[in-house]
Design an enzyme around this catalytic site. Structure first.
Site, mmCIF file in Angstrom:
data_model
loop_
_atom_site.group_PDB
_atom_site.id
_atom_site.type_symbol
_atom_site.label_atom_id
_atom_site.label_comp_id
_atom_site.label_asym_id
_atom_site.label_seq_id
_atom_site.Cartn_x
_atom_site.Cartn_y
_atom_site.Cartn_z
ATOM 1 N N PHE A 1 0.828 -1.212 0.000
ATOM 2 C CA PHE A 1 0.000 0.000 0.000
ATOM 3 C C PHE A 1 0.863 1.263 0.000
ATOM 4 O O PHE A 1 0.486 2.286 -0.568
ATOM 5 C CB PHE A 1 -0.926 -0.021 1.224
ATOM 6 C CG PHE A 1 -2.026 0.997 1.177
ATOM 7 C CD1 PHE A 1 -3.235 0.702 0.561
ATOM 8 C CD2 PHE A 1 -1.863 2.247 1.751
ATOM 9 C CE1 PHE A 1 -4.256 1.640 0.512
ATOM 10 C CE2 PHE A 1 -2.879 3.190 1.709
ATOM 11 C CZ PHE A 1 -4.082 2.888 1.082
ATOM 12 N N VAL B 1 1.200 -9.188 -2.960
ATOM 13 C CA VAL B 1 -0.128 -9.105 -2.355
ATOM 14 C C VAL B 1 -0.793 -10.466 -2.544
ATOM 15 O O VAL B 1 -0.979 -10.925 -3.680
ATOM 16 C CB VAL B 1 -0.974 -7.981 -2.986
ATOM 17 C CG1 VAL B 1 -2.203 -7.715 -2.119
ATOM 18 C CG2 VAL B 1 -0.174 -6.708 -3.159
ATOM 19 N N ILE B 2 -1.094 -11.105 -1.428
ATOM 20 C CA ILE B 2 -1.614 -12.478 -1.470
ATOM 21 C C ILE B 2 -3.029 -12.499 -0.915
ATOM 22 O O ILE B 2 -3.287 -11.997 0.188
ATOM 23 C CB ILE B 2 -0.679 -13.423 -0.682
ATOM 24 C CG1 ILE B 2 0.730 -13.378 -1.323
ATOM 25 C CG2 ILE B 2 -1.233 -14.846 -0.683
ATOM 26 C CD1 ILE B 2 1.781 -14.157 -0.584
ATOM 27 N N HIS C 1 -9.385 -7.294 1.884
ATOM 28 C CA HIS C 1 -8.181 -6.492 2.025
ATOM 29 C C HIS C 1 -7.318 -6.553 0.761
ATOM 30 O O HIS C 1 -6.777 -5.545 0.299
ATOM 31 C CB HIS C 1 -7.388 -6.996 3.224
ATOM 32 C CG HIS C 1 -6.502 -5.958 3.828
ATOM 33 N ND1 HIS C 1 -6.976 -4.875 4.514
ATOM 34 C CD2 HIS C 1 -5.157 -5.829 3.832
ATOM 35 C CE1 HIS C 1 -5.970 -4.126 4.921
ATOM 36 N NE2 HIS C 1 -4.853 -4.683 4.515
#
Ligand code: INI
Length: 159
Positions: free
Chosen positions: A63, A87-88, A94
Site C-alpha cells: 500500500f 499481495v496475497i 483487504h
C-alpha cells in the site's frame, strides 16, 4: 518511419536506480529482490548497498509503495524506480484494496514524473503461487530488472 527499442546494456555502469520493496510477505519480496539484483549485476550495474548506483527503500507493505515511488521518481535522482511487492489473497476484501491502490500508485508515479516506474508487484491467490513466481519455478524479479534497463534505454532514445 522509425522503430524505437530499448536495449539492456545502455550505460548500465552509470545509471542510478531506486528499488522500493514491501516488507509485508518478505519471504516473497526478498526473493524478488534477489532475482532483480542478479539481473542488474549481470548487466553491469553495481548493486552493492554502499555503492553509487542502487538505493534500496523498504516500506511496510505494498500500500505504501506508490507514495514512496512517486517521491523517489520526482526527486530527479534516479533513471528508474523498481517497485517490488507481494499481495496475497486472504479471506477478506483487504487484498482488493491493497492491490488496487498499489497498481494505481505505481502507475501514477510514472505518469506524473516521466520516470519509468516498474510494476514488480505479485498478486496471487496463495503463498505457493507467489513463491513459484519468486524463485521456486522462475523469478519474476529478474524480468523487472530487465524492464527497468529497457525502459531507461528506450526513454533516452524517444523524441
Ligand atoms: N501488504 C502487502 O504488501 N501484501 C499483502 O498481501 C497485504 N495484505 O494482504 O494485507 C498487505 N497489507 C499491508 C498494507 O500494504 C499496508 O502496509 C498496511 O495496510 C498499512 O498501511
Amino acid at each position: 518511419m522509425t522503430t524505437f527499442e530499448g536495449t539492456y546494456n545502455d550505460h548500465t555502469q552509470t545509471l542510478k536506480l531506486a528499488i522500493v520493496i514491501g516488507r509485508f510477505n518478505d519471504l516473497v519480496t526478498s526473493k524478488l529482490l534477489a532475482g532483480c539484483q542478479d539481473c542488474l549485476k549481470r548487466h553491469g550495474v553495481d548493486i552493492s548497498t554502499d555503492g553509487e548506483q542502487v538505493d534500496y527503500v523498504w516500506v511496510p507493505g505494498s500500500f505504501e509503495i506508490g507514495l514512496v515511488a512517486k517521491r523517489l521518481a520526482a526527486s530527479g535522482t534516479y533513471d528508474a524506480v523498481i517497485c517490488l511487492g507481494a499481495v496475497i489473497r486472504g479471506d477478506t476484501p483487504h487484498f482488493d484494496y491493497v492491490s488496487a491502490e498499489v497498481s494505481k500508485g505505481v502507475a501514477a508515479a510514472g505518469f506524473q514524473t516521466g520516470v519509468p516506474v516498474i510494476f514488480g508487484i505479485l498478486t496471487t491467490d496463495t503463498m505457493q503461487q507467489a513463491l513459484e513466481r519468486a524463485g521456486i519455478k522462475s523469478n519474476l524479479g529478474w524480468g523487472y530488472g530487465l524492464s527497468a534497463l529497457e525502459m531507461v534505454s528506450l526513454l533516452k532514445k524517444l523524441p
